[in-house]
Write an enzyme that holds these catalytic residues in place. Structure first.
Site: not given
Ligand code: AQP
Length: 361
Positions: A115, A230, A233
């Site tokens: 991050k 991965k 969002k």
């Molecule tokens: N690419 C992925 N494949 C499988 N699982 C995923 N998760 C996120 N991306 C993938 C799971 O979705 C949940 C979301 O967690 P979050 O919204 O707290 O943040 P994150 O993991 O940081 O998700 P993003 O989508 O990558 O968002 P941003 O870009 O905002 O940081 C978790 O259970 C995660 O494991």
């Protein structure tokens, strides 16, 4: 044994297939399991503000995430649907837990490091420019420059970016949840939750249960542009659960594939096509080796065209349900009011116990 489940998503952008396959799909399976006692599913807005966001559209983002949850099958009769900031005990428990969390435990976490790089790329870094514009007072110029540096840099390495996993531990432990459905990228955070929970138990007396992660096998969905990262969002153009059929077809058509022509699962040599095979298999239920056989001798183009239709077909009923909930905002408002009230009651009861054990009462 009965199970208590907590999980959440950051309302930091549109939810994508990775969020669904890595987490929400399991929420629904666990919500409907016979030994599940309580499920709490949250839009974790306090987590979302740890990275750059727009206050003007934030409530809409939160609302969109909640609509996605309902459309995916979160059932308000069986689960609580909450906005994290509406249950103030999350933030308070985070503070209490931060007093027993060594900074070194947080600094080593891979998501923090990722991050940090991501946010540094999102916000340009500004340095003091030595040249003073003609006619401007030098001290006034220096003061303005300093405030620009603070503004632009304020997101680069905030305390909240480092402390984020302590809030996540608080989210889970506040409800004494013992099972957390997450994608495998979140496993180090669950480990930290257990470290903090057992340290609390050791210092103040048995309070928190051991937390088990629930991870779907093979469901880490990678970026369509760069399959070594991965799907995310933010900073990625993934397949949003709300994308139109044409957007989905376009994104899959443009997805990075690998050299060679074979449709073959090999994450090291063919990360692009392996990721597409994972999506195809998890959405259609067809085993990967069956897909490899079915597409032997066919082109990447044929495979992608069929995959696009699988994704479109999968999302069609989801999007229909979502539109129904979106057309009825009073129902969502009612679900939130009821759920958040119930969540605050459980949270207050547990926090009172924690206060007492820590000598705050
Ligand atoms: N690419 C992925 N494949 C499988 N699982 C995923 N998760 C996120 N991306 C993938 C799971 O979705 C949940 C979301 O967690 P979050 O919204 O707290 O943040 P994150 O993991 O940081 O998700 P993003 O989508 O990558 O968002 P941003 O870009 O905002 O940081 C978790 O259970 C995660 O494991």
């Amino acid at each position: 044994m009965t199970t208590r489940i907590f999980s959440g998503m950051r309302p930091s952008g549109k939810l994508h297939l990775g969020n669904y396959l890595g987490a929400i799909k399991n929420w629904i399976a666990l919500q409907d399991a016979p030994d599940t006692a309580t499920c709490i599913f949250a839009a974790v807005d306090l987590h979302a503000i740890t990275t750059p966001y727009d206050p003007a559209t934030f409530q809409k983002n939160i609302n969109d995430v909640l609509l996605d949850y309902l459309a995916a099958g979160v059932d308000p009769k069986r689960s609580l649907l909450i906005r994290q900031s509406r249950v103030p005990q999350h933030a308070e428990l985070m503070w209490l837990l931060s007093t027993i969390t060594p900074v070194g435990w947080l600094e080593r976490l891979p998501n923090y490091r990722e991050k940090l790089t991501q946010v540094a790329e999102m916000t340009p870094s500004f340095g003091f420019s030595g040249s003073v514009p003609p006619g401007k007072d030098v001290m006034q110029h220096a003061r303005e420059q300093a405030s620009t540096i603070l503004d632009k840099k304020s997101y680069q390495n905030n305390l909240s970016l480092l402390a984020y996993p302590v809030l996540m531990a608080a989210d889970i432990l506040l409800y004494k949840a013992d099972l957390v459905p997450v994608g495998d990228d979140q496993l180090p955070h669950i480990e930290l939750t257990n470290e903090v929970g057992s340290k609390f138990n050791h210092l103040f007396g048995e309070t928190f249960p051991n937390v088990r992660p629930f991870v779907a096998p093979g469901a880490r969905i990678m970026s369509l542009q760069d399959p070594t990262k991965k799907m995310s969002k933010t900073g990625d153009d993934g397949i949003a659960l709300t994308d139109s059929p044409d957007e989905i077809r376009g994104k899959i058509k443009r997805a990075t594939t690998d050299s060679g022509r074979e449709i073959m699962f090999n994450e090291t040599d063919k990360p692009g096509i392996s990721n597409l095979l994972t999506i195809f298999s998890t959405l259609s239920g067809a085993a990967i080796d069956k897909l490899e056989r079915d597409y032997a001798g066919k082109s990447y183009g044929d495979f992608k065209a069929d995959l696009a239709e699988v994704v479109v077909g999968f999302l069609e009923p989801f999007q229909r349900r979502r539109a129904e909930f979106a057309a009825d905002p009073a129902t969502l408002a009612h679900i939130l009011t009821e759920s958040e009230e119930k969540a605050r009651i459980v949270a207050a009861e547990h926090l009172a116990e924690i206060h007492q054990k820590m000598g705050l009462r």
